[in-house]
Enzyme design. Sequence first.
Site, PDB file in Angstrom:
ATOM      1  N   GLU A   1      63.536  31.551   9.550  1.00 13.73           N
ATOM      2  CA  GLU A   1      62.187  31.837  10.026  1.00 13.73           C
ATOM      3  C   GLU A   1      62.237  32.699  11.292  1.00 13.73           C
ATOM      4  OE1 GLU A   1      59.623  27.977   8.527  1.00 13.73           O
ATOM      5  OE2 GLU A   1      60.722  27.795  10.421  1.00 13.73           O
TER       6      GLU A   1
ATOM      7  N   CYS B   1      71.437  24.823  12.752  1.00 10.90           N
ATOM      8  CA  CYS B   1      72.122  24.793  14.049  1.00 10.90           C
ATOM      9  C   CYS B   1      73.035  23.570  14.091  1.00 10.90           C
ATOM     10  CB  CYS B   1      71.106  24.729  15.187  1.00 10.90           C
ATOM     11  SG  CYS B   1      71.853  24.818  16.833  1.00 10.90           S
TER      12      CYS B   1
ATOM     13  N   CYS C   1      70.585  19.256  19.484  1.00 11.87           N
ATOM     14  CA  CYS C   1      69.699  18.871  20.582  1.00 11.87           C
ATOM     15  C   CYS C   1      68.618  17.940  20.018  1.00 11.87           C
ATOM     16  CB  CYS C   1      69.062  20.106  21.205  1.00 11.87           C
ATOM     17  SG  CYS C   1      70.267  21.244  21.953  1.00 11.87           S
TER      18      CYS C   1
ATOM     19  N   CYS D   1      64.898  19.074  19.204  1.00 11.66           N
ATOM     20  CA  CYS D   1      64.709  20.309  18.438  1.00 11.66           C
ATOM     21  C   CYS D   1      64.782  20.037  16.940  1.00 11.66           C
ATOM     22  CB  CYS D   1      65.765  21.339  18.834  1.00 11.66           C
ATOM     23  SG  CYS D   1      65.629  22.908  17.937  1.00 11.66           S
TER      24      CYS D   1
ATOM     25  N   CYS E   1      57.960  26.390  20.032  1.00 12.57           N
ATOM     26  CA  CYS E   1      59.330  26.159  20.483  1.00 12.57           C
ATOM     27  C   CYS E   1      59.859  24.815  19.977  1.00 12.57           C
ATOM     28  CB  CYS E   1      59.359  26.187  22.011  1.00 12.57           C
ATOM     29  SG  CYS E   1      60.989  25.897  22.720  1.00 12.57           S
TER      30      CYS E   1
END
Length: 341
Positions: free
Chosen positions: A92, A112, A116, A119, A334
């Site tokens: 994306e 990823c 984290c 996230c 975010c």
Amino acid sequence: MKPFFIKNLTSEQLEDWVPSVGEKPFRARQLFKHLYARNVSAWSQCTDLSLAFRQQLESGPVLNSIAVSKVDEAPDGTRKYLFRLHDGNFIESVLITDPPRCTLCVSSQVGCALGCTFCLTGSMGFKRNLETAEIVDQVCHGLRDQELGSQINSLVFMGMGEPLANYDEVVRAIRIITDPNGLMFSHRRVTLSTVGLVPQMRLLGMETPVNLAVSIHAADDKLRDQLMPINRKYPLAELMRACREYPLPPRKRITFEYILLDGINDSPRQARDFVRLLEGVRAKVNLIAFNSHPGSPYRTPSLERILGFQDVLRKANLTAIIRKSRGNEISAACGQLAVRD
């Protein structure tokens, strides 16, 4: 057989490749102009190339490494592009309008690996790195947006993935994006965000003057270990030493991104600790209220707590900006980017 993406090549590499397929060296400059200055979407649009060369290109290198699968638009004008990759994976990108800025947020990995905890991308796990062409093509597609493409004036590597964990491909993409004969973005308009991969940060500072942003989110190792497992490998003392030694061009500062999590890292005491952490660094701070997503244990702080945190930083003469979240309605804010199988 793995496809050959023409946009994996920098201008110098293209100058080597063109003669290897029997064409005159000057064709490399023409081809580079078609790929980026003209941003062609089909080889047939390259009408100043010979028919024989165009036919060779049609049966050889792949022009478009990604394809638009879906576009969502939020009430605030934010657009999220879902791209299909050649191997069936998806990524994306997000186009954010905030006049006078129009920013494209690009991805560097499928998923990823860094985990984290705040996230959503990390919950996907890691599938693979993106190739240079797949990074550059996100920008090419964004620039083709009929309504907003011509307004794009800044790029941020803040999408899916950790850019510095895909160092070689990302830096090659940056070279193409900032090439004066390529996509022609100024270094001042390109920002790379990292969780703090210290060795790659040092390399980046020597290789390109793009803006650096560091995702920090805590001022003590115990809390940052919990929020960001990478801190166990590169703890704050090591990360901040790298920031102090980073070769910043004149008048540039490192941006520190701090996501505020209600009752976790948003107290005045933690703000004061953060001020001390940034001593000796040419810094500015982006404060980002946590963007909620299903299954997360975190909550968004009240405006009072956000403003209180900002006030501590400002009284210490730090530039501290509260970034307004955009695209929440389409999971484009975010920390919200994620693609499910």
